[in-house]
Write a protein that holds these residues in place. Structure first.
Motif, mmCIF file in Angstrom:
data_model
loop_
_atom_site.group_PDB
_atom_site.id
_atom_site.type_symbol
_atom_site.label_atom_id
_atom_site.label_comp_id
_atom_site.label_asym_id
_atom_site.label_seq_id
_atom_site.Cartn_x
_atom_site.Cartn_y
_atom_site.Cartn_z
ATOM 1 N N ASP A 553 32.357 144.750 139.196
ATOM 2 C CA ASP A 553 31.249 145.687 139.238
ATOM 3 C C ASP A 553 30.552 145.627 137.886
ATOM 4 O OD1 ASP A 553 29.492 147.816 139.360
ATOM 5 O OD2 ASP A 553 30.898 149.128 140.418
ATOM 6 N N PRO A 554 29.344 145.070 137.813
ATOM 7 C CA PRO A 554 28.695 144.927 136.497
ATOM 8 C C PRO A 554 28.420 146.262 135.823
ATOM 9 C CG PRO A 554 27.153 144.438 138.272
ATOM 10 C CD PRO A 554 28.500 144.559 138.900
ATOM 11 N N ARG A 555 28.503 147.349 136.584
ATOM 12 C CA ARG A 555 28.271 148.668 136.002
ATOM 13 C C ARG A 555 29.402 149.096 135.067
ATOM 14 N NH1 ARG A 555 27.133 151.468 141.754
ATOM 15 N NH2 ARG A 555 29.021 150.240 142.143
ATOM 16 N N GLU A 556 30.550 148.392 135.134
ATOM 17 C CA GLU A 556 31.671 148.756 134.266
ATOM 18 C C GLU A 556 31.548 148.135 132.875
ATOM 19 O OE1 GLU A 556 35.313 147.177 135.975
ATOM 20 O OE2 GLU A 556 35.209 145.390 134.713
ATOM 21 N N LEU A 557 30.648 147.191 132.683
ATOM 22 C CA LEU A 557 30.575 146.446 131.433
ATOM 23 C C LEU A 557 29.981 147.291 130.309
ATOM 24 C CD1 LEU A 557 29.212 143.032 132.779
ATOM 25 C CD2 LEU A 557 31.566 143.542 132.096
ATOM 26 N N THR A 558 30.591 147.195 129.132
ATOM 27 C CA THR A 558 29.967 147.755 127.937
ATOM 28 C C THR A 558 28.839 146.822 127.496
ATOM 29 O OG1 THR A 558 31.401 146.560 126.403
ATOM 30 C CG2 THR A 558 32.204 148.689 127.239
ATOM 31 N N GLU A 559 28.018 147.278 126.571
ATOM 32 C CA GLU A 559 26.933 146.429 126.066
ATOM 33 C C GLU A 559 27.490 145.163 125.433
ATOM 34 O OE1 GLU A 559 24.176 148.405 123.559
ATOM 35 O OE2 GLU A 559 23.648 149.955 125.022
ATOM 36 N N GLN A 560 28.589 145.315 124.692
ATOM 37 C CA GLN A 560 29.171 144.145 124.043
ATOM 38 C C GLN A 560 29.753 143.177 125.074
ATOM 39 O OE1 GLN A 560 29.068 143.131 120.796
ATOM 40 N NE2 GLN A 560 29.897 141.261 121.712
ATOM 41 N N GLU A 561 30.414 143.693 126.102
ATOM 42 C CA GLU A 561 30.947 142.830 127.149
ATOM 43 C C GLU A 561 29.821 142.102 127.880
ATOM 44 O OE1 GLU A 561 35.087 145.006 128.572
ATOM 45 O OE2 GLU A 561 33.171 145.824 129.256
ATOM 46 N N ALA A 562 28.742 142.817 128.188
ATOM 47 C CA ALA A 562 27.608 142.188 128.859
ATOM 48 C C ALA A 562 27.008 141.095 127.993
ATOM 49 C CB ALA A 562 26.560 143.235 129.210
ATOM 50 N N ALA A 563 26.917 141.338 126.682
ATOM 51 C CA ALA A 563 26.359 140.331 125.774
ATOM 52 C C ALA A 563 27.241 139.085 125.746
ATOM 53 C CB ALA A 563 26.211 140.914 124.375
ATOM 54 N N THR A 564 28.557 139.288 125.729
ATOM 55 C CA THR A 564 29.483 138.145 125.745
ATOM 56 C C THR A 564 29.329 137.351 127.033
ATOM 57 O OG1 THR A 564 31.091 139.249 124.323
ATOM 58 C CG2 THR A 564 31.907 137.469 125.717
ATOM 59 N N LEU A 565 29.262 138.038 128.162
ATOM 60 C CA LEU A 565 29.140 137.350 129.440
ATOM 61 C C LEU A 565 27.816 136.586 129.529
ATOM 62 C CD1 LEU A 565 30.245 136.644 132.165
ATOM 63 C CD2 LEU A 565 29.511 138.878 133.027
ATOM 64 N N ARG A 566 26.724 137.184 129.046
ATOM 65 C CA ARG A 566 25.440 136.466 129.040
ATOM 66 C C ARG A 566 25.524 135.216 128.182
ATOM 67 N NH1 ARG A 566 23.348 141.605 127.901
ATOM 68 N NH2 ARG A 566 22.549 142.670 129.767
ATOM 69 N N MET A 567 26.178 135.325 127.025
ATOM 70 C CA MET A 567 26.289 134.174 126.124
ATOM 71 C C MET A 567 27.059 133.043 126.770
ATOM 72 S SD MET A 567 28.634 132.496 124.008
ATOM 73 C CE MET A 567 29.878 133.729 123.597
#
Length: 691
Positions: A553-567
């Motif tokens: 569920d992408p809604r569980e991601l923190t900003e830092q986790e989302a940034a890592t996944l995008r990278m």
């Protein structure tokens, strides 16, 4: 009289010989023979001695060892007439048809009106032997066992690597020593199965990933199979594969699936890369290029489908880099849990009052392809289909249920027509580019016609909807084989999204599977199948080693986790064109806490290496990581691309923490890379370019 035949290329040779018109036997299989080698001499030299307590002529380990020849082990054919009387054919040579890489040999028993045909080929692009047996009878007969062409293995190859496993732990490998008697694996689950991947590698104790000899086998069949690896009392060894016991119907024509086999003198990787290359060739027709980043909503919503939430999730998945959105189980019938509606392949208007079009349009507006889940071969008793056609169920009425579901009889034309019409209706009326085709329980009976019926349905859909890709899923990796890959473009390797489990599963599956067909997803922070909590970096880089996707569920991601996944997703997209055509080379790590692999571009110009720290090492300093298959005389530039992840306890100054390294391929293969210390459950990622 001796007749001989040869199939081979620059990597391996196979010499067959027929003595006095009897069934042919493999008298040589190993490294490529030189031009001009006398195959007659090899055949003549293959004759073994006889001694006390033996019959006066050794029964051949032929392509189908015969009871009529007093074969002392597991025969290649077990057959009875329609009244149940056992038959013991004695086949003799009839005809041959040969071309550069193909050979068809026909043998007959005229007294019994039986014809046995061997179709033998060498796949030129991959250097895999493709071997198949077929039996024809003038009268109706009962075939209990028909082996694909039987191959001998030498005495110095004294170990087998066999495959087992379970749900969420597929492709478990185990080394088993050869010993007198037969090692039999009879898979009667009706599908490839988590516990019975139809493969075997025969090798020596010293064979590793990068060195030593290996004889590798894969039976290309999605139903139950049987494997026999036998050492006779006289010391000879052979390997047989065929359909599971009791799965062949009574009839006049019988045919095995293809058996793929290859010899490697360059360790397990030498065989693995040939299977990988062949699988890449199989999926080339109809596969998306570039391979799209996948998003599957299953572990985000399960059966709780709400249109607004799915739109929001799709938007967030696209923002993270997803290029395909797959709507999983729960969109049809009255499917609120797994007890109902399988077979009722109509849209649930409670959840989708305007149909699927609003969701699909939103997904398409985000630039993503839309995919959808089916489980066509299954049925719930609580379904309109079951209430209308209980006679369509496979097996007895009092059978043990599995996962609240029964199985449809796929050998029936009316069943296949029903399924085709309902699946085709969804595909015709919606912009669907992808099907996740699931198979969540074992079969109540073992019947080859079930698999043949499934093949026929998939073949018809693929013919009529060639733009639609299909993924094979069976509770994860329960149906992974070259038979299903001839019809699909992707396999779901495991239901486990635990990155540590995935590291091991992916590593062992690479003995046969390339990255481009192997789905691997970034799962939830707390894994739904193991309960383990793992860092987003390990989860992301693990998925980036194969066909990358997300299933959280992408809604569980923190900003830092989302940034890592995008990278990491951006890195994968930048490299996927060459990585999806790369060979996966398993690395021999001297530290058992490390699982490492190297993905080498087809032209050898670049590679990426992954070294996962699965647990704490027994020693304090990391062992050098030795690479493989590089040009020893070339200079390579090495970059540790996630060097910023070195923890504070890494207090020294290994060069790769701050700088690139330029060294020879010889150094990288013989000494290896000195990596920084790091915590367990983390991973290093290294890029290499030939200068």
């Amino acid at each position: 009289m001796i007749k001989t035949w040869h199939l081979g290329d620059s990597r391996q040779s196979m010499v067959l010989a027929s003595f006095d018109g009897r069934l042919p036997e493999v008298v040589y299989w190993g490294p490529a023979l030189p031009d001009g080698e006398s195959h007659q001499a090899i055949a003549t030299a293959s004759a073994a001695d006889v001694s006390g307590g033996m019959v006066d002529r050794n029964a051949a380990v032929s392509l189908n060892p015969e009871a009529s020849q007093t074969f002392p082990g597991h025969c290649g054919l077990s057959v009875r007439d329609k009244n149940g009387t056992p038959l013991a054919p004695a086949f003799r040579f009839q005809t041959e048809t040969a071309s550069e890489h193909c050979l068809t040999l026909v043998f007959a028993d005229n007294a019994l009106d039986l014809t046995l045909t061997f179709n033998l080929a060498l796949e030129a692009k991959s250097s895999l032997f493709k071997l198949q047996s077929s039996l024809e009878s003038a009268d109706e007969i009962i075939v209990e066992w028909l082996a694909a062409p039987v191959l001998p293995v030498p005495a110095h190859a004294d170990e087998m690597i066999e495959f087992s496993g379970r749900w969420c732990a597929e492709f478990l490998t185990r080394r088993v020593p050869f010993a007198p008697g037969a090692r039999v694996r009879d898979n009667r689950t009706g599908r490839t199965d988590h516990a019975h991947f139809p493969g075997l590698i025969v090798c020596s104790q010293g064979t590793g990933n990068t060195s030593g000899e290996a004889y590798a086998f894969h039976y290309s069949w999605s139903g139950g199979h049987k494997m026999v690896a036998e050492e006779l009392q006289d010391g000879r060894r052979h390997v047989q594969f065929g359909h599971a016991s009791g799965s062949l119907p009574v009839g006049r024509t019988f045919r095995t699936a293809p058996l793929y086999a290859t010899y490697s003198e360059n360790g397990l990787n030498g065989a693995a890369t040939r299977f990988q290359k062949h699988a890449r060739n199989l999926v080339a027709d109809g596969a998306r290029s570039p391979r799209p980043v996948h998003y599957n909503c299953w572990e985000a919503v399960y059966f709780d489908h709400k249109l607004d939430e799915l739109r929001s999730i799709a938007s967030q998945a696209a923002d993270l880099g997803a290029e395909r959105f797959v709507l999983d189980d729960g969109w049809f019938g009255r499917r609120d849990d797994d007890t109902t509606s399988l077979g009722d392949w109509v849209i649930d208007l409670r959840k989708y009052p305007d149909g699927l079009t609003p969701l699909i349009e939103h997904v398409k507006s985000l630039g993503m392809e839309f995919g959808i889940w089916f489980e066509p071969e299954m049925i719930n008793e609580d379904s309109d289909l079951y209430r209308s056609h209980p006679e369509w169920v496979l097996g007895p009425a009092d059978q043990i249920r599995g996962r609240h579901q029964l199985v449809l009889d796929m050998s029936r034309q009316d069943v296949r027509s029903y399924l085709y019409e309902h699946i085709a209706s969804v595909l015709k009326h919606h912009d669907v580019g992808y099907i996740k085709w699931d198979h969540n329980r074992v079969l109540p009976v073992v019947d080859a016609s079930q698999t043949e019926g499934t093949y026929a349905l998939i073949d018809r859909l693929r013919s009529d909807f060639p733009q639609v890709e299909i993924e094979s899923c069976a509770s994860g990796g329960g149906r992974i084989d070259f038979g299903i890959l001839e019809r699909t473009q992707r396999v779901w390797l495991s239901d486990s999204n635990d990155a540590l489990e995935r590291q091991r599963i992916q590593h062992d599956a690479a003995l046969f599977l390339p990255a481009c067909v192997t789905g691997s997803h970034v799962g939830p922070r707390k894994c739904h199948t193991s309960g383990r909590v793992l860092d987003i970096k390990l989860r992301s880089w693990t998925a980036a080693q194969r066909h990358m996707g997300f299933e959280m569920d992408p809604r569980e991601l923190t900003e830092q986790e989302a940034a890592t996944l995008r990278m990491v997703t951006g890195w994968w997209k930048a490299n996927r064109d060459w990585m999806m055509q790369a060979d996966i080379l398993r690395l021999d790590s001297s530290d058992p806490a490390i699982i490492a692999e190297q993905q080498l571009a087809a032209d050898g110009s670049r590679f990426v290496a992954f070294a996962a720290q699965m647990r704490p090492s027994d020693q304090v300093l990391p062992h050098p990581l030795r690479l493989t298959d590089l040009d020893p005389n070339a200079i390579y530039k090495i970059t540790l691309i996630n060097q910023d992840e070195a923890p504070a306890l890494s207090r020294g100054a290994p060069l790769l923490k701050e700088h690139d390294l330029e060294v020879s391929g010889q150094y990288l293969m013989s000494h290896g890379l000195t990596l920084p210390w790091r915590f367990p459950e983390t991973i290093w990622v290294l890029e290499g370019r030939r200068l």
